[in-house]
Motif scaffolding. Structure first.
Motif, PDB file in Angstrom:
ATOM      1  N   CYS A  35       0.832  -1.197   0.000  1.00  0.00           N
ATOM      2  CA  CYS A  35       0.000   0.000   0.000  1.00  0.00           C
ATOM      3  C   CYS A  35       0.877   1.261   0.000  1.00  0.00           C
ATOM      4  O   CYS A  35       1.958   1.275   0.592  1.00  0.00           O
ATOM      5  CB  CYS A  35      -0.877  -0.051   1.250  1.00  0.00           C
ATOM      6  N   VAL A  36       0.405   2.293  -0.690  1.00  0.00           N
ATOM      7  CA  VAL A  36       1.147   3.552  -0.725  1.00  0.00           C
ATOM      8  C   VAL A  36       0.356   4.628   0.001  1.00  0.00           C
ATOM      9  O   VAL A  36      -0.830   4.826  -0.274  1.00  0.00           O
ATOM     10  CB  VAL A  36       1.398   4.018  -2.178  1.00  0.00           C
ATOM     11  N   GLU A  49      12.148   8.551  -7.038  1.00  0.00           N
ATOM     12  CA  GLU A  49      11.244   8.131  -5.966  1.00  0.00           C
ATOM     13  C   GLU A  49      10.597   6.787  -6.310  1.00  0.00           C
ATOM     14  O   GLU A  49      10.489   5.888  -5.477  1.00  0.00           O
ATOM     15  CB  GLU A  49      10.158   9.200  -5.740  1.00  0.00           C
ATOM     16  N   MET A  50      10.215   6.657  -7.578  1.00  0.00           N
ATOM     17  CA  MET A  50       9.527   5.466  -8.053  1.00  0.00           C
ATOM     18  C   MET A  50      10.390   4.217  -7.931  1.00  0.00           C
ATOM     19  O   MET A  50       9.963   3.185  -7.425  1.00  0.00           O
ATOM     20  CB  MET A  50       9.260   5.726  -9.536  1.00  0.00           C
ATOM     21  N   LEU A  51      11.638   4.303  -8.388  1.00  0.00           N
ATOM     22  CA  LEU A  51      12.501   3.123  -8.382  1.00  0.00           C
ATOM     23  C   LEU A  51      12.967   2.779  -6.968  1.00  0.00           C
ATOM     24  O   LEU A  51      13.144   1.608  -6.636  1.00  0.00           O
ATOM     25  CB  LEU A  51      13.708   3.299  -9.312  1.00  0.00           C
ATOM     26  N   SER A  52      13.144   3.810  -6.129  1.00  0.00           N
ATOM     27  CA  SER A  52      13.463   3.522  -4.726  1.00  0.00           C
ATOM     28  C   SER A  52      12.335   2.678  -4.143  1.00  0.00           C
ATOM     29  O   SER A  52      12.568   1.676  -3.467  1.00  0.00           O
ATOM     30  CB  SER A  52      13.588   4.811  -3.908  1.00  0.00           C
ATOM     31  N   ALA A  53      11.097   3.086  -4.425  1.00  0.00           N
ATOM     32  CA  ALA A  53       9.935   2.369  -3.913  1.00  0.00           C
ATOM     33  C   ALA A  53       9.895   0.943  -4.452  1.00  0.00           C
ATOM     34  O   ALA A  53       9.696  -0.019  -3.703  1.00  0.00           O
ATOM     35  CB  ALA A  53       8.654   3.109  -4.284  1.00  0.00           C
ATOM     36  N   LYS A  95       2.177   5.589 -10.577  1.00  0.00           N
ATOM     37  CA  LYS A  95       2.894   4.529 -11.287  1.00  0.00           C
ATOM     38  C   LYS A  95       3.239   3.363 -10.362  1.00  0.00           C
ATOM     39  O   LYS A  95       3.182   2.203 -10.762  1.00  0.00           O
ATOM     40  CB  LYS A  95       4.181   5.083 -11.917  1.00  0.00           C
ATOM     41  N   VAL A  96       3.604   3.682  -9.127  1.00  0.00           N
ATOM     42  CA  VAL A  96       3.933   2.603  -8.198  1.00  0.00           C
ATOM     43  C   VAL A  96       2.668   1.811  -7.874  1.00  0.00           C
ATOM     44  O   VAL A  96       2.694   0.583  -7.775  1.00  0.00           O
ATOM     45  CB  VAL A  96       4.623   3.154  -6.930  1.00  0.00           C
ATOM     46  N   PRO A 134       7.838   4.818 -20.245  1.00  0.00           N
ATOM     47  CA  PRO A 134       9.183   4.560 -19.709  1.00  0.00           C
ATOM     48  C   PRO A 134       9.197   4.319 -18.197  1.00  0.00           C
ATOM     49  O   PRO A 134      10.019   3.559 -17.698  1.00  0.00           O
ATOM     50  CB  PRO A 134       9.976   5.821 -20.067  1.00  0.00           C
ATOM     51  N   TYR A 135       8.289   4.966 -17.470  1.00  0.00           N
ATOM     52  CA  TYR A 135       8.219   4.720 -16.031  1.00  0.00           C
ATOM     53  C   TYR A 135       7.872   3.254 -15.764  1.00  0.00           C
ATOM     54  O   TYR A 135       8.492   2.588 -14.944  1.00  0.00           O
ATOM     55  CB  TYR A 135       7.150   5.593 -15.380  1.00  0.00           C
ATOM     56  N   GLU A 136       6.854   2.771 -16.459  1.00  0.00           N
ATOM     57  CA  GLU A 136       6.431   1.387 -16.229  1.00  0.00           C
ATOM     58  C   GLU A 136       7.504   0.404 -16.663  1.00  0.00           C
ATOM     59  O   GLU A 136       7.722  -0.630 -16.028  1.00  0.00           O
ATOM     60  CB  GLU A 136       5.114   1.120 -16.953  1.00  0.00           C
ATOM     61  N   GLU A 137       8.183   0.749 -17.749  1.00  0.00           N
ATOM     62  CA  GLU A 137       9.275  -0.096 -18.220  1.00  0.00           C
ATOM     63  C   GLU A 137      10.392  -0.166 -17.166  1.00  0.00           C
ATOM     64  O   GLU A 137      10.908  -1.232 -16.853  1.00  0.00           O
ATOM     65  CB  GLU A 137       9.818   0.475 -19.524  1.00  0.00           C
TER      66      GLU A 137
END
Lengths: 312, 442
Positions: A55-56, A276-280, A301-302, B272-275
């Protein structure tokens, strides 16, 4: 010859923590959020159950976040200046299922807001939105020991998740939350032994282990992410092998760390968002159950990523 | 999996003939297990035992060298499921898919960008590894596109085509470059295997189920092809995680030889974000090669940084040489900032000092690679140690102000440090991000 898969049998299970209470349960939330409850490693659905999606929570402050980078100000607009409309925007526009409120203004270096005013603010917020709340103090131990009990009482029965308890300052908070029926965040400095020790200390007071959420303290992508990543994997393996004292879900304060990174202040705002997204995402793979995040696009996106992970 | 000394002993003649130079067969077996002796020392070993010993000496996941020349890289030979158990050894290759439907100008433009995708982070150079050319058009166009790509990049190459007639001339062009061919499937296995062998290429077997994958790999192996990569194709993310986990677990935990090869995974999304989110999953979960489509630097930098994080040795934090660093045009009035020799700490401080444009000295103390608070707790960042470093580099002779700036987190040591060093101690901000305003107002 048929291929024999390598399937692990785990004996332990992560406790399920319920955040929020509906009317029937003595609160006023429209819905609750459940985290934890799994008895296998992240997304290995073939060898165990993972009943609750990750959950976010959107991070909201009780004061304008003056040090947030411009990219975040652009995303939220003026609502950042008014906590209630900021919170409402997260719930109504961005469909937040849960909010994480930071009582930053209580800090002696900020407005030094008195405990009664903080309690009143939380009562007002509970009125303004109907999602469950995570509530975080200002980070000054002495002040938080005054603020958080007052806030806990104001939110009595709402089964919030409140923190943070640390190794040398947990008793006041535990006593307050215990009386008011909330869950607690136990924070340890990227150290599995302290995480375990703190859980034991808290549960020794009679506070149920099943109401603890661990904050393992994380670093952002490129800023020590791998330390938390491995501490979380180690704790999770210990928990699944039967160690109940670390079998709590993890909360990760991703936004706060990611937006400190130099890369997040890049002129190209996509660099900050993806940071932030990839850290998550990495922390989700290490076992995070609840992520506290800031940028609406990163959250969107997350959330979609989580949906993909849980699609079977 | 490695055999124990006793396992090996059972395979020997047990005559204690001593011709190997060891007193007993058991002693020899123990030496073999420790790889302190070679099996050729025993004149009486039979073929069957020899084969078993040789097989057990192979790593569970094959070590593969991808590409030729300077930009070649190794993957495989991994030994653990979790990085804390030891470390992940060989960073996965990251590559970009280019369709042959792009115009020559578009391909060149993309390659220019891809070739420039190099970033320096905490003292390490982060680089991308591969370019994959995918056939959508005629065999002739594919071959032309491959030629164009080969001429415009030194990176390792992947040929994505199901058409042997298109692949053959393309492979002919790439003789010294050890390219990867993708995908060999059940129906073209033989034909593709011949091509791979003929041109010394690496073959990716694609099969959605692990059983079929294992059978295909075993068959190729029997035919003498062992430069193999495995792939289970496009699936739901959780199924990919399951496959990738099995493809790591089976060779390591169940000594499965036919699946003991590195894995290739394709993360390809319009967004690209989802990728990138999909790619994160594969980088963390055991892929040896990850192919993506996005070439924008913000996507690539973040994925390369994640790879760097995951593949950092948990036992050996990245360190820099402890010494007195001069940043900008320093003079005897420049401030002296004290920090640790943990790369992340040092480079974070460095970045902020540079941003402040205030010429400064950064004195990096040997904390064995620990960060400020960890080093302080472990007594590696103490007033004595800082004083010794100040003296070693003659800091007091280089500046006139006699001031040391220490990290805010260790403010408690101020008094003691003043006493031991004889310097005036100024407490800096807790976070490096506070340095620019701190330095400007100093």
């Amino acid at each position: 010859m048929a291929l024999q898969l390598a399937t692990e049998k785990w004996s332990g299970e992560i406790s399920e923590v319920i955040i929020g209470a509906t009317k029937d349960e003595g609160g006023s939330r429209k819905s609750v959020v459940r985290i934890g409850g799994e008895n296998t490693l992240p997304f290995l659905f073939n060898e165990g159950k993972i009943p609750n999606p990750v959950c976010v929570a959107f991070e909201v402050w009780d004061t304008a976040p003056s040090d947030w980078p411009e990219c975040l100000w652009r995303a939220f607009g003026k609502s950042l200046n008014d906590s209630l409309s900021w919170a409402k925007k997260c719930v109504e526009e961005y469909k937040a299922k849960i909010l994480c409120v930071r009582l930053q203004s209580a800090h002696p270096d900020f407005a030094d807001t008195p405990p009664e005013a903080c309690a009143k603010f939380i009562a007002g917020l509970l009125n303004a939105v109907d999602v469950p709340l995570v509530i975080i103090g200002c980070g000054d131990d002495a002040k938080d020991n005054l603020v958080l009990p007052a806030v806990s009482e104001a939110a009595k029965g709402e089964r919030c998740l409140i923190g943070s308890a640390v190794q040398d300052n947990y008793k006041t908070l535990v006593a307050a939350l215990s009386a008011d029926g909330h869950n607690i965040i136990a924070e340890s400095p990227i150290d599995i032994n302290i995480a375990k020790q703190l859980n034991i200390l808290i549960s020794d007071t009679g506070f149920a282990l099943s109401r603890i959420v661990i904050n393992p303290t994380i670093g952002a992508l490129g800023y020590g992410l791998e330390y938390a990543y491995s501490i979380m994997e180690r704790a999770r393996l210990a928990a699944l092998s039967g160690d109940k004292t670390v079998a709590s879900p993890f909360i990760c304060f991703v936004g706060q760390e990611a937006w400190k990174a130099k890369e997040a202040k890049s002129e190209d705002e996509r660099q900050g968002i993806i940071w932030e997204m990839l850290s998550a995402a990495a922390l989700i793979q290490a076992g995070a159950g609840l992520l506290v995040m800031r940028h609406p696009v990163a959250v969107e996106k997350v959330n979609k990523y989580i949906e993909r992970l849980f699609q079977r | 999996m490695a055999l124990s000394g006793l396992d090996i002993y059972k395979l020997l003649a047990k005559t204690n003939c001593r011709e190997c130079g060891f007193a007993t067969c058991l002693a020899f077996a123990m030496a073999l297990a420790k790889k302190a002796a070679g099996i050729e020392k025993c004149p009486y070993i039979n073929e069957e035992a020899k084969r078993m010993l040789e097989a057990s000496a192979q790593p569970p996941i094959k070590l593969l060298c991808i590409g030729g020349g300077e930009k070649s890289f190794e993957i495989g030979n991994e030994s653990v499921m979790f990085r804390h158990e030891e470390k992940f050894h060989r960073p996965c290759g990251i590559g970009f898919i280019l369709d042959d439907g792009l115009s020559d100008a578009q391909i060149k433009e993309r390659l220019r960008k891809i070739n420039k995708s190099r970033f320096e982070r905490v003292g390490q150079m982060l680089e991308v590894n591969l370019v994959a050319v995918r056939q959508n058009k005629s065999g002739q166009r594919f071959c032309d596109a491959v030629k164009l790509v080969a001429e415009n990049t030194d990176l390792a190459l992947v040929l994505m085509s199901r058409d042997p007639a298109a692949l053959k001339p393309a492979l002919e062009l790439l003789k010294a470059r050890r390219p990867v061919i993708y995908p060999a499937v059940k129906d073209n296995l033989q034909e593709f295997a011949l091509l791979a062998k003929e041109y010394g290429a690496i073959l990716v077997i694609t099969c959605p189920d692990l059983e079929g994958l294992s059978a295909a790999a075993a068959q190729l192996n029997k035919e003498g092809l062992s430069d193999i990569l495995l792939d289970t194709g496009k699936k739901e993310l959780s199924d990919k995680i399951w496959d990738l986990t099995q493809l790591r677990r089976l060779p390591l935990k169940r000594s499965n030889r036919s699946l003991g090869y590195p894995v290739l995974a394709v993360a390809e999304e319009d967004d690209p974000y989802e990728e990138a989110l999909e790619a994160v999953t594969y980088i963390g979960k055991y892929a040896g090669i990850v192919l993506i489509r996005g070439i924008e630097s913000w996507e690539v930098l973040s994925l390369l940084t994640l790879r760097q994080n995951i593949y950092t040795d948990p036992q050996k934090p990245l360190q820099i040489e402890p010494k007195l660093y001069s940043i900008g045009q320093v003079d005897d009035k420049s401030p002296v900032l004290v920090t640790t020799n943990f790369s992340l700490t040092y480079y974070t401080v460095l970045g902020e000092v540079e941003a402040s444009k205030v010429p400064s000295y950064i004195m990096s103390v040997d904390t064995e690679g620990m960060s400020v608070l960890t080093a302080w707790a472990a007594e590696k960042f103490t007033p004595e140690k800082i004083t010794a470093t100040v003296n070693k580099y003659g800091v007091r002779q280089m500046v006139r102000h006699n001031r040391l700036i220490i990290p805010g987190y260790v403010a408690v040591m101020s008094g003691e440090l003043e006493e031991s060093s004889g310097c005036k101690v100024v407490v800096g901000p807790k976070e490096a991000a506070g340095l620019p305003s701190f330095l400007k107002n100093l």
